[in-house]
Design a protein around this motif. Structure first.
Motif, PDB file in Angstrom:
ATOM      1  N   GLN A 202      -4.637   5.671  11.606  1.00 24.75           N
ATOM      2  CA  GLN A 202      -4.399   6.631  10.516  1.00 24.75           C
ATOM      3  C   GLN A 202      -3.069   6.270   9.846  1.00 24.75           C
ATOM      4  OE1 GLN A 202      -6.179   9.269   9.072  1.00 24.75           O
ATOM      5  NE2 GLN A 202      -4.478   9.036   7.643  1.00 24.75           N
ATOM      6  N   ARG A 203      -3.164   5.625   8.690  1.00 22.98           N
ATOM      7  CA  ARG A 203      -1.952   5.213   7.978  1.00 22.98           C
ATOM      8  C   ARG A 203      -1.485   6.320   7.047  1.00 22.98           C
ATOM      9  NH1 ARG A 203      -1.815   0.848   4.569  1.00 22.98           N
ATOM     10  NH2 ARG A 203      -3.915   1.302   3.870  1.00 22.98           N
ATOM     11  N   LEU A 204      -0.190   6.585   7.057  1.00 20.71           N
ATOM     12  CA  LEU A 204       0.428   7.573   6.169  1.00 20.71           C
ATOM     13  C   LEU A 204       1.010   6.825   4.974  1.00 20.71           C
ATOM     14  CD1 LEU A 204       2.238   9.698   8.914  1.00 20.71           C
ATOM     15  CD2 LEU A 204      -0.073   9.990   7.986  1.00 20.71           C
ATOM     16  N   ILE A 205       0.539   7.151   3.797  1.00 20.61           N
ATOM     17  CA  ILE A 205       0.848   6.351   2.610  1.00 20.61           C
ATOM     18  C   ILE A 205       1.861   7.056   1.714  1.00 20.61           C
ATOM     19  CG2 ILE A 205      -0.134   5.195   0.587  1.00 20.61           C
ATOM     20  CD1 ILE A 205      -1.102   4.120   3.281  1.00 20.61           C
ATOM     21  N   TYR A 206       2.858   6.297   1.290  1.00 20.02           N
ATOM     22  CA  TYR A 206       3.819   6.795   0.299  1.00 20.02           C
ATOM     23  C   TYR A 206       3.313   6.427  -1.095  1.00 20.02           C
ATOM     24  CZ  TYR A 206       7.967   7.217  -2.612  1.00 20.02           C
ATOM     25  OH  TYR A 206       8.830   7.561  -3.613  1.00 20.02           O
ATOM     26  N   GLY A 207       3.228   7.422  -1.971  1.00 17.80           N
ATOM     27  CA  GLY A 207       2.766   7.187  -3.335  1.00 17.80           C
ATOM     28  C   GLY A 207       1.377   7.742  -3.553  1.00 17.80           C
ATOM     29  N   LEU A 208       1.171   8.391  -4.668  1.00 15.76           N
ATOM     30  CA  LEU A 208      -0.108   9.022  -4.959  1.00 15.76           C
ATOM     31  C   LEU A 208      -1.064   8.101  -5.714  1.00 15.76           C
ATOM     32  CD1 LEU A 208       1.125  12.608  -5.973  1.00 15.76           C
ATOM     33  CD2 LEU A 208       0.587  11.683  -3.702  1.00 15.76           C
ATOM     34  N   ASN A 209      -0.587   6.908  -6.074  1.00 15.93           N
ATOM     35  CA  ASN A 209      -1.437   5.955  -6.772  1.00 15.93           C
ATOM     36  C   ASN A 209      -2.370   5.261  -5.771  1.00 15.93           C
ATOM     37  OD1 ASN A 209      -2.592   3.855  -8.203  1.00 15.93           O
ATOM     38  ND2 ASN A 209      -0.684   3.180  -9.154  1.00 15.93           N
ATOM     39  N   PRO A 210      -3.697   5.371  -5.964  1.00 11.85           N
ATOM     40  CA  PRO A 210      -4.642   4.750  -5.012  1.00 11.85           C
ATOM     41  C   PRO A 210      -4.455   3.246  -4.881  1.00 11.85           C
ATOM     42  CG  PRO A 210      -5.777   6.261  -6.505  1.00 11.85           C
ATOM     43  CD  PRO A 210      -4.388   6.094  -7.039  1.00 11.85           C
ATOM     44  N   GLN A 231      -6.686   5.549   4.862  1.00 14.99           N
ATOM     45  CA  GLN A 231      -5.593   6.132   4.069  1.00 14.99           C
ATOM     46  C   GLN A 231      -5.939   7.571   3.678  1.00 14.99           C
ATOM     47  OE1 GLN A 231      -5.594   4.683  -0.048  1.00 14.99           O
ATOM     48  NE2 GLN A 231      -6.913   2.999   0.616  1.00 14.99           N
ATOM     49  N   ARG A 232      -6.101   8.404   4.670  1.00 12.40           N
ATOM     50  CA  ARG A 232      -6.500   9.790   4.400  1.00 12.40           C
ATOM     51  C   ARG A 232      -5.365  10.651   3.888  1.00 12.40           C
ATOM     52  NH1 ARG A 232      -8.999  12.329   9.490  1.00 12.40           N
ATOM     53  NH2 ARG A 232      -9.298  14.059   8.022  1.00 12.40           N
ATOM     54  N   LEU A 233      -4.130  10.285   4.218  1.00 15.28           N
ATOM     55  CA  LEU A 233      -2.975  11.112   3.844  1.00 15.28           C
ATOM     56  C   LEU A 233      -2.025  10.349   2.933  1.00 15.28           C
ATOM     57  CD1 LEU A 233      -2.093  12.918   7.199  1.00 15.28           C
ATOM     58  CD2 LEU A 233      -2.798  14.008   5.065  1.00 15.28           C
ATOM     59  N   SER A 237       6.728  11.840  -1.241  1.00 17.09           N
ATOM     60  CA  SER A 237       8.082  11.946  -0.689  1.00 17.09           C
ATOM     61  C   SER A 237       8.195  11.071   0.549  1.00 17.09           C
ATOM     62  CB  SER A 237       8.397  13.404  -0.312  1.00 17.09           C
ATOM     63  OG  SER A 237       9.512  13.473   0.569  1.00 17.09           O
ATOM     64  N   GLY A 238       9.186  10.193   0.565  1.00 18.91           N
ATOM     65  CA  GLY A 238       9.418   9.346   1.720  1.00 18.91           C
ATOM     66  C   GLY A 238       9.778  10.152   2.955  1.00 18.91           C
TER      67      GLY A 238
END
Length: 310
Positions: A202-210, A231-233, A237-238
């Motif tokens: 489960q990767r936590l991604i910074y940035g709302l751009n797909p 990339q579910r989340l 905000s860093g």
């Protein structure tokens, strides 16, 4: 015209700065009396100074009449070069003298939110104790700020800077991003020694751009790896990414400054430490002004000294 044309007649030795200043003063005043007065010289002393200069250069610099003087073509060229030289010397003197000035007034500063809170605030406290007559106004924001329009003296920003002719961007530090997870997450999820298996986590991604979900890493031996996949989340905000990682919600790719405190307190674990992302530069950005205020110069110097060995 080249000043080299003067070299065929001049004597050895260099021109003294006061002689140069006297010539400029006479040329700008238009006569020997006022020009000499500006330099604290009599008319006679000013005239002799100019005569020695012309003899040294082997050319006439000024046309003389009974009422005033004017520049010859050689004199015009020499005047322009002299004013530039004297201006450069003045700038150098002011820059050095300013280093000894105590910062005063108000320093208006804008910083990236997470970096500002975690890194800048502790150093700001140290800076204020060193300079008791300085006040600071600080804005924590990740948005692009127009320094001149909004009246800020300085910005601290992360990432590569665009070319801005009106701004100076001085690099003050670099941080590399690494892969992190919490002990809780690691206890509940098996992570193999193969870094590409992170795509199944489960990767936590910074940035709302797909389109910004992939992680690009470089190994010390030169091997490049791209991690994509789950990339579910996503977060804008860093710090939120870091907090979610501490809570065991997934695996994150974070700049080292963001994770250092939780790493030291065993709330995070660095995974695959031989892999890191592209270094993230930190810049001090300020308007392109002739003289940088002591409060700005001292603050940038303090940041550079304290962050270069982070």
């Amino acid at each position: 015209m080249s000043i080299q044309k003067f070299s065929t007649h001049h004597s050895t030795g260099s021109i003294e700065l006061n002689t140069m200043r006297t010539f400029v003063a006479i040329a700008e005043a238009g006569n020997f009396v006022l020009g000499g007065k500006k330099m604290g010289l009599t008319r006679s002393a000013a005239g002799k100074s100019l005569a020695r200069l012309e003899a040294h250069l082997g050319t006439r610099l000024l046309h003389r009449t009974t009422r005033r003087v004017s520049l010859t073509s050689d004199g015009q060229y020499f005047y322009e070069r002299c004013t530039q030289i004297l201006s450069d010397i003045e700038d150098a003197e002011k820059s050095v003298r300013q280093d000894d000035m105590e910062p005063k007034g108000t320093l208006r500063l804008t910083v990236t939110a997470a970096f500002g809170r975690i890194v800048i605030l502790p150093l700001l406290n140290k800076f204020l104790k060193q300079w008791p007559h300085l006040e600071v106004e600080i804005s924590f924001t990740d948005r692009i700020v127009d320094l001149v329009e909004e009246g800020f003296d300085l910005a601290i920003r992360m990432g590569d800077m665009p070319n801005q002719s009106l701004m100076i961007a001085r690099p003050i530090a670099k941080y590399s991003p690494y892969i992190y997870a919490s002990p809780t997450y690691l206890a509940e999820n098996e992570i193999t020694e193969d870094i590409t298996a992170l795509e199944e986590q489960q990767r936590l991604i910074y940035g709302l751009n797909p389109n910004s979900s992939a992680w690009y890493l470089h190994q010390e031996n030169g091997k490049d790896v791209t991690i994509a996949g789950t990339q579910r989340l996503r977060f804008d905000s860093g710090e939120a990414v870091k907090d979610a990682t501490v809570e065991g919600m997934g695996v994150a790719f974070l700049p080292s400054f963001l994770a250092v405190d939780d790493l030291q307190k065993n709330r995070l674990v660095k995974l695959f430490p031989e892999y890191s992302g592209k270094e993230i530069p930190i810049h001090a950005i300020y308007p392109n002004r002739k003289h940088l205020a002591a409060k700005v110069r001292k603050f940038i110097d303090m940041l550079t000294i304290n962050l270069q060995n982070h």
